[in-house]
Design an enzyme around this catalytic site. Structure first.
Site, short mmCIF file in Angstrom:
data_model
loop_
_atom_site.label_atom_id
_atom_site.label_comp_id
_atom_site.label_asym_id
_atom_site.label_seq_id
_atom_site.Cartn_x
_atom_site.Cartn_y
_atom_site.Cartn_z
N GLU A 64 0.84 -1.22 0.00
CA GLU A 64 0.00 0.00 0.00
C GLU A 64 0.87 1.26 0.00
O GLU A 64 0.75 2.12 0.87
CB GLU A 64 -0.98 -0.01 1.17
CG GLU A 64 -1.98 -1.15 1.09
CD GLU A 64 -3.09 -1.07 2.13
OE1 GLU A 64 -2.85 -0.52 3.22
OE2 GLU A 64 -4.20 -1.57 1.84
N GLU A 117 -5.91 -7.16 -1.55
CA GLU A 117 -6.50 -7.37 -0.22
C GLU A 117 -7.97 -7.03 -0.30
O GLU A 117 -8.35 -5.99 -0.84
CB GLU A 117 -5.87 -6.42 0.82
CG GLU A 117 -4.43 -6.70 1.15
CD GLU A 117 -3.89 -5.74 2.23
OE1 GLU A 117 -4.70 -5.03 2.87
OE2 GLU A 117 -2.67 -5.71 2.41
#
Ligand code: CA
Length: 659
Positions: free
Chosen positions: A195, A293
């Protein structure tokens, strides 16, 4: 399948050579590529076009720490079983594991979150490979959690200049991948950073970040050339982010295969938007894309005495009920979106679906376990590295209600989704949960509650059903006198629990504020142009609140020119006036909310019309002295373009801002 066919060929050609070995490896594989699991109670609509190599992954990074904490996992027959085998048997073909450089303090105490160092990854990788699944290696390049809000460099690299850091990252990646490879692990993909939205490994400018991406990618290509290189970002709902990141990666010529996104339905916008932003990257740069995710709650209950990220209420999006079926439906929709609505979509990985409670019967008991084995999200030992978050809020598992196993380690029916999406599963359509209802009630209005709510069916369709709310004695009276406050009221519909969220809001001093009354008398229209249509329209889909709003339209140029205002009696004090408008084809416009004091406009806020349902709210703060005569309103002047200007006005409020 490919491999099995080849093996059979070999059997035919050289009947003497290792027939037994080949047959046994083939039967093991065909067991993995099993057909549909029969007898499930889940409703699953088949996802079309799912190829055998479509990634159906599970991040299962915490498992060894949980097992050390006493957790045991079981298969659907109730037999204790290696959880990685349970995952493989249910259609999971990739295991994702995060790696932190050194998640331990100077005395060797683990930071928690599974104490996920390289040794942990080796153990997990071996178990994944033994069960026929590939490993997805997730380097955070940090000593603890990395996400869009934190990207701290490992302590050992903290003071390095960028060139030195890039070299360290390259060497670390090489060594780690070699360790995994030497252990015989089948590495399918490696992600460089987790991320990494505008920050990465302590760096905050792209010129530095790209050097680190390049160094990690180079190491991957050298050690595991057969594996895909992925970069991973979050917040697809911010629609310009991914176009921006992918453009920078292209500009710096970063060598990567997969542009991956997190997608948590609570915060990350719609699936259509996700498909759109990922497809743009895929089309523009020829990259593969995926969801790295995702997760969804199967219950709002907590099971380990440490509060969860997702529970009842709150302001997050809840596209599915928090049920086992709702969890399965959410995952099914994400898979379908990536497989069928996204260009070059290659897979979906569920985040930490094996992270469950450590099983103690009190917070104190669990805390001891979390501290000892690192099986909570953070231990107190992480304080030194992450003082502001882990240092304050360390504790247990905040996602145990999003796992695919119950708190005793038995699989939930929803785990079968990874198998059933390939085939579909038809069961009777029945109610699965009651959708939460919410109402906003002005403190000055009568208090009444909806008498019907939506039942969400197992196929995610909805049916309107009667509801009975538990309004115990005196509740209505308490709400009437309780001021601005939120209430949660429970009820029952179709034999299932229902929930109503009530917001009691401040008194609105305007009459007919949402144009719902038949009598428009309080609103005064000053018509200066010759608009074709100016009236209160009854059309819920075009209203901001309720079913009515004030409508205007005109076919000719410069004919929309009017104002709508209401006189309001106010005590001395401070107030806020707000009103909303939407519309289009305005051409040159002059639109504003205004407050008129003793005949003169004293304050205004300019507004605009852009497109259908794009409401623009004007707000004016003002004060009132003894004897002031106040009116509030909206003035609309449009030159019009094309077929003339049109618009809708709704929700005028005057609220006190005192106190
Ligand atoms: Ca919890």
């Amino acid at each position: 399948m490919e491999k099995c066919k080849k093996s059979l060929w070999l059997v035919l050609l050289s009947a003497f050579l290792g027939i037994l070995t080949i047959l046994s490896s083939c039967s093991e594989r065909s067991e993995k590529r099993m057909g549909k699991i029969e007898g499930s109670s889940l409703y699953v609509s088949k996802v079309e076009n799912l190829t055998d190599d479509f990634i159906l992954g599970m991040d299962a990074s915490c498992v060894p720490a949980l097992e050390r904490s006493g957790v045991r996992y079981y298969d659907f027959d109730g037999k204790e079983q290696d959880v990685y085998k349970v995952l493989a048997d249910n259609g999971v073909n990739y295991i994702r594991v995060r790696i932190w450089n050194n998640p331990f303090d100077a005395d060797g105490n683990g930071f928690g979150g599974g104490n996920c160092d390289i040794d942990n990854a080796v153990e997990i990788g071996k178990r994944a490979t033994a069960n026929g699944m590939k490993l997805l290696v997730n380097f955070h390049y940090s000593d603890f959690w990395a996400d869009p809000s934190k990207q701290a460099a490992p302590l050992a690299w903290k003071d390095m200049e960028i060139e030195e850091k890039a070299q360290a990252l390259y060497e670390y990646t090489r060594e780690s991948l070699e360790k995994l490879k030497d252990a015989g692990i089948d590495i399918g993909m490696v992600q460089i950073g987790n991320e990494t939205n505008g920050m990465f490994c302590g760096e905050k400018i792209w010129f530095n970040m790209q050097q680190l991406f390049a160094a990690g990618s180079k190491a991957c290509r050298e050690v595991v050339p057969e594996a895909k290189v992925a970069l991973h970002f979050a917040n697809p709902e911010k629609v310009t982010n991914y176009a921006d990141y992918s453009k920078k990666l292209d500009y710096y010529k970063i060598d990567y295969d997969v542009f991956a996104s997190s997608y948590y339905p609570y915060w990350h916008g719609t699936l259509d938007n996700l498909a759109s932003v990922l497809s743009t990257v895929a089309e523009t740069y020829g990259k593969e894309v995926m969801v790295m995710e995702t997760s969804y709650a199967f219950t709002s209950d907590d099971s380990d005495f440490y509060g969860n990220t997702i529970s009842d209420g709150g302001t997050v999006d809840k596209p599915f009920p928090y049920t086992v079926q709702g969890q399965a439906n959410s995952v099914r929709e994400v898979i379908d979106t990536v497989a069928n609505k996204t260009k070059n979509g290659i897979g979906v990985v569920y985040w930490e679906g094996t992270w469950i409670s450590v099983g103690g019967t009190s917070y104190e008991e669990n805390l001891e376990t979390w501290e000892k084995y690192g099986s909570g999200w953070a231990s107190s030992f992480a304080k030194s590295y992450d003082p502001n978050d882990a240092g304050k809020y360390y504790g247990g598992n905040a996602v145990d209600n999003q796992a695919f196993f119950d708190s005793d380690g038995h699989p939930l029916e929803s785990l079968r989704i990874f198998n059933l999406v390939k085939y579909g599963n038809t069961v009777d359509i029945k109610a699965d949960a009651i959708e939460d209802a919410s109402v906003i009630i002005d403190l000055n209005d009568d208090i009444s509650f909806p008498d019907k709510v939506n039942a969400v069916m197992n196929d995610n369709s909805k049916q309107y059903v009667d509801v009975k709310w538990n309004t115990e004695d005196g509740l209505i009276e308490r709400m009437k006198n309780g001021g601005v406050k939120k209430y949660e009221i429970s009820g029952e519909a179709s034999g299932m629990p229902a929930k109503l969220y009530v917001s009691m809001v401040e008194y609105n001093y305007l009459n007919n504020w949402s144009f719902e009354d038949d009598d428009i008398g309080n609103w005064v229209l000053h018509e200066n142009g010759k608009a074709d249509e100016l009236y209160v329209e009854d059309k819920a889909t075009d209203s901001l609140t309720g079913s009515r709003h004030y409508h205007f339209w005109s076919s000719s140029k410069d004919s929309v020119d009017f104002s709508l205002e209401q006189t309001v009696v106010l005590k001395p004090g401070t107030y806020r006036f707000s009103i909303s408008i939407m519309g289009g084809d305005g051409g040159d416009t002059d639109i504003f909310a205004f407050v008129r004091k003793n005949g003169e406009i004293v304050s205004k806020d300019s507004m605009n019309i852009t497109s259908y349902l794009n409401w623009d709210e004007g707000q004016v703060e003002f004060d009132v002295a003894e004897g002031d005569e106040i009116a509030v309103g909206i003035s609309v002047k449009c030159s019009g373009s094309g077929n003339g200007a049109w618009g809708k006005i709704d929700d005028a409020m005057v609220n006190s801002t005192a106190g």
